[in-house]
Design a protein around this motif. Structure first.
Motif, PDB file in Angstrom:
ATOM      1  N   CYS A   1      25.008  15.900  10.151  1.00 63.75           N
ATOM      2  CA  CYS A   1      25.232  17.334  10.401  1.00 63.75           C
ATOM      3  C   CYS A   1      23.936  18.111  10.206  1.00 63.75           C
ATOM      4  O   CYS A   1      23.565  18.942  11.035  1.00 63.75           O
ATOM      5  CB  CYS A   1      26.302  17.886   9.459  1.00 63.75           C
ATOM      6  SG  CYS A   1      27.989  17.381   9.846  1.00 63.75           S
ATOM      7  N   ASN A   2      23.249  17.828   9.101  1.00 62.79           N
ATOM      8  CA  ASN A   2      21.997  18.529   8.799  1.00 62.79           C
ATOM      9  C   ASN A   2      20.935  18.276   9.866  1.00 62.79           C
ATOM     10  O   ASN A   2      20.257  19.205  10.314  1.00 62.79           O
ATOM     11  CB  ASN A   2      21.493  18.102   7.422  1.00 62.79           C
ATOM     12  CG  ASN A   2      20.307  18.918   6.962  1.00 62.79           C
ATOM     13  OD1 ASN A   2      20.297  20.135   7.086  1.00 62.79           O
ATOM     14  ND2 ASN A   2      19.302  18.237   6.434  1.00 62.79           N
ATOM     15  N   GLU A   3      20.788  17.040  10.282  1.00 57.73           N
ATOM     16  CA  GLU A   3      19.788  16.680  11.295  1.00 57.73           C
ATOM     17  C   GLU A   3      20.044  17.369  12.627  1.00 57.73           C
ATOM     18  O   GLU A   3      19.117  17.588  13.410  1.00 57.73           O
ATOM     19  CB  GLU A   3      19.761  15.168  11.504  1.00 57.73           C
ATOM     20  CG  GLU A   3      19.185  14.404  10.328  1.00 57.73           C
ATOM     21  CD  GLU A   3      19.380  12.901  10.446  1.00 57.73           C
ATOM     22  OE1 GLU A   3      20.057  12.436  11.396  1.00 57.73           O
ATOM     23  OE2 GLU A   3      18.858  12.177   9.570  1.00 57.73           O
ATOM     24  N   ASN A   4      21.307  17.727  12.882  1.00 59.41           N
ATOM     25  CA  ASN A   4      21.677  18.338  14.161  1.00 59.41           C
ATOM     26  C   ASN A   4      21.993  19.824  14.046  1.00 59.41           C
ATOM     27  O   ASN A   4      22.493  20.438  14.991  1.00 59.41           O
ATOM     28  CB  ASN A   4      22.870  17.588  14.761  1.00 59.41           C
ATOM     29  CG  ASN A   4      22.464  16.231  15.270  1.00 59.41           C
ATOM     30  OD1 ASN A   4      21.987  16.113  16.391  1.00 59.41           O
ATOM     31  ND2 ASN A   4      22.608  15.206  14.447  1.00 59.41           N
ATOM     32  N   GLY A   5      21.704  20.415  12.889  1.00 54.37           N
ATOM     33  CA  GLY A   5      21.935  21.848  12.701  1.00 54.37           C
ATOM     34  C   GLY A   5      23.396  22.245  12.788  1.00 54.37           C
ATOM     35  O   GLY A   5      23.713  23.374  13.172  1.00 54.37           O
ATOM     36  N   LEU A   6      24.289  21.339  12.437  1.00 54.25           N
ATOM     37  CA  LEU A   6      25.727  21.590  12.520  1.00 54.25           C
ATOM     38  C   LEU A   6      26.209  22.159  11.191  1.00 54.25           C
ATOM     39  O   LEU A   6      26.074  21.518  10.152  1.00 54.25           O
ATOM     40  CB  LEU A   6      26.458  20.279  12.831  1.00 54.25           C
ATOM     41  CG  LEU A   6      27.925  20.341  13.164  1.00 54.25           C
ATOM     42  CD1 LEU A   6      28.151  21.152  14.437  1.00 54.25           C
ATOM     43  CD2 LEU A   6      28.478  18.936  13.356  1.00 54.25           C
ATOM     44  N   PRO A   7      26.742  23.393  11.188  1.00 54.79           N
ATOM     45  CA  PRO A   7      27.256  23.972   9.938  1.00 54.79           C
ATOM     46  C   PRO A   7      28.366  23.101   9.361  1.00 54.79           C
ATOM     47  O   PRO A   7      29.122  22.464  10.104  1.00 54.79           O
ATOM     48  CB  PRO A   7      27.808  25.334  10.351  1.00 54.79           C
ATOM     49  CG  PRO A   7      27.262  25.602  11.697  1.00 54.79           C
ATOM     50  CD  PRO A   7      26.953  24.280  12.323  1.00 54.79           C
TER      51      PRO A   7
END
Length: 88
Positions: A60-66
């Motif tokens: 999630c963090n690597e893809n900017g997903l909240p």
């Protein structure tokens, strides 16, 4: 909307049964017993253990997903009916 490639990564990581995108599933995860306005998620991830959770959070963090973490939902009714017991 979440890219299909990212959904497939989550499915490979967590198993297809632990990656939910069906409208009914998303709706059921949009609220709980808290008095807050519902907010519908784009995807629901259900990691089975702390290792899988760490991998999902990293992706999630690597893809900017909240990310919103949810534990077990609070019950909306008591587990047992309340019975007053006098202390004698």
């Amino acid at each position: 909307m979440i890219r299909d490639a990212l959904v497939k990564q989550f499915q490979q990581m967590l198993g297809k049964q632990n990656v939910l995108q069906d409208e009914a599933d998303l709706h059921s995860y949009s609220y709980d017993a808290a008095v807050l306005n519902p907010s519908s998620p784009s995807i629901v991830l259900r990691p089975a253990n702390s290792e899988a959770l760490g991998k999902a959070v990293r992706l999630c963090n690597e893809n900017g997903l909240p990310l919103t973490v949810r534990g077990a939902p609070a019950p909306t009714f008591p587990a047992e009916p309340y019975q007053h017991r006098a202390a004698w």
